[in-house]
Scaffold this active site. Structure first.
Site, PDB file in Angstrom:
ATOM      1  N   CYS A  60       0.831  -1.215   0.000  1.00  0.00           N
ATOM      2  CA  CYS A  60       0.000   0.000   0.000  1.00  0.00           C
ATOM      3  C   CYS A  60       0.858   1.254   0.000  1.00  0.00           C
ATOM      4  O   CYS A  60       0.395   2.314  -0.396  1.00  0.00           O
ATOM      5  CB  CYS A  60      -0.985   0.031   1.157  1.00  0.00           C
ATOM      6  SG  CYS A  60      -0.554  -0.960   2.534  1.00  0.00           S
ATOM      7  N   GLY A 197      -9.047  -7.413   4.637  1.00  0.00           N
ATOM      8  CA  GLY A 197      -7.659  -7.007   4.386  1.00  0.00           C
ATOM      9  C   GLY A 197      -6.853  -7.035   5.670  1.00  0.00           C
ATOM     10  O   GLY A 197      -7.390  -6.880   6.758  1.00  0.00           O
TER      11      GLY A 197
END
EC number: 1.2.1.70
Length: 418
Positions: A60, A197
């Site tokens: 990310c 997630g």
């Protein structure tokens, strides 16, 4: 075990190209993010385009390639071709490091010094996985393998010998702290986790631990994944079809889906009370338009990453210790690369001197009566050893221009390193 072409041709350079949270916001990082399929495509494309050794990581916070190329654009193109990012966008936020700088960068990234949260060791497991992926496709040469292992070694050492990762500072911890500080009576509020997630999962685990909340509901597109996780944390699992109902009941929503497009927007919210939404997904999975609704607070991961409590200030004190470890491990790696560069020349030099010795001993043994071949052999070998050590020490010296010296030695002794 290694690639045949172990001596990297002179015109190939080692590069690190990519982008990270330092210059690229979550949206741009989302455009450049590569999922597992994209990474495999990228490596296969690299192979077709004649790139022999590279690894690719995408998290990310960053998307990066480390590899050998004649020109960095070969690697940048691979990222752009396999993501939704454009070359123009890359030029605005991307970086290119070459040779020593690229090596330094991998050490800093792999040891958490370059992480959005200082001392976060998540990235090293990504680098390991990326390396295995490349190796399985025959895209990792000896240099890259040795470098990745050195970075792993440095990261372990820093983790064990410094306190750079002491205290809790992950994004998931920051989200829990944020929720506890900003939601009154959190123990009795309804919390909804949408998606499974990793950061969302950790947030939930921490919420269960720190708030003793019994009202956490989990919804995921694939229910079995949700049930597995819920079993561990005793959460309530609801069907995806009930999402809009659960959103209505919730006081806090943690969105941790891995979708490429927003999964929560203004249209599906039908609120009767204030709602705090934490979007812990990259790319963003909550449409900004939810903020147009009264009572909705939307907090994104980038904001949480700045909630650097005193833990982070304390961690900064350990940077010099971590850097010292990196220097030490890097030094060994550099010595190895230099040695590898000139070892063939030193071996060729030894062979040349041995050939001179052999013909000389052969000649003298016929000419001199009672010639003691054994003693002559011992002395000659020791002289050869001492001469080659002088050359090796010269080549090892930091100030030596290794390529020029190798050329010069090969010229003088009329040898060619194999």
């Amino acid at each position: 075990e290694f690639m045949e072409n172990n001596n990297v041709p002179k015109h190939l350079y080692f590069y690190s190209v990519g982008l990270s949270y330092k210059k690229a916001d979550a949206e741009v990082r989302g455009q450049f993010s590569l999922d597992a399929v994209a990474k495999t495509h990228l490596l296969e494309q690299a192979k077709k385009e004649g790139i022999e050794s590279l690894i690719v990581t995408s998290t990310c916070n960053r998307t990066e390639i480390y590899g050998f190329a004649e020109h960095p654009f070969q690697l940048i193109k691979l990222i752009c071709d396999n993501s939704n990012g454009s070359v123009d966008a890359f030029q605005k936020v991307g970086f290119v490091y070459k040779n020593q700088e690229a090596i330094n960068h991998m050490f800093r990234v792999g040891t958490g010094l370059d992480s959005q949260i200082l001392g976060d060791f998540e990235i090293i497991s990504q680098i390991k996985t990326s390396f295995s992926h490349s190796k399985s496709l025959g895209l990792a040469n000896a240099f890259l393998e040795r470098l990745v292992n050195a970075v792993i070694q440095a990261s372990k050492k820093i983790k064990n010998e410094t306190e750079i990762s002491s205290g809790a500072t992950s994004v998931s911890f920051a989200s829990v702290q944020y929720i506890i500080k900003n939601v009154e009576d959190i123990g009795n509020k309804n919390i909804l986790l949408f998606g499974t997630g990793k950061i969302g999962r950790n947030t939930c685990e921490n919420l269960v631990k720190h708030t003793k909340n019994e009202h956490i509901t989990l919804i995921n597109r694939t229910k079995d994944k949700a049930e597995k996780l819920a079993g561990k944390l005793n959460l309530i699992v609801k069907d995806y079809s009930e999402l809009h109902l659960e959103l209505q009941k919730a006081d806090v929503v943690v969105v941790a889906t891995g979708a490429q497009n927003p999964t929560v927007d203004k249209a599906i919210l039908n609120l009767k009370k204030p709602l705090l939404i934490l979007d812990l997904s990259i790319p963003k999975n909550v449409n900004e338009n939810v903020e147009e609704l009264e009572g909705v607070t939307l907090i994104h991961m980038d904001y949480l990453s700045q909630l650097t409590d005193e833990t982070l200030e304390n961690r900064k004190l350990h940077i010099p210790a971590a850097e010292a470890i990196i220097e030490e491990v890097k030094e060994e790696f550099i010595t190895w690369t230099k040695g590898r560069k000139f070892a063939p020349t030193i071996n060729a030099l030894k062979e040349k001197l041995n050939a001179i010795k052999n013909s000389e001993l052969d000649f003298q043994s016929r000419k001199i009566a009672d010639f003691n071949e054994e003693q002559a052999e011992i002395i000659s070998n020791r002289i050869i050893q001492k001469i080659t050590t002088h050359f090796a020490n010269h080549l090892k010296d930091d100030d030596t221009m290794v390529d020029e010296s190798i050329e010069w030695i090969e010229k003088v002794f009329k040898i060619k390193a194999s």
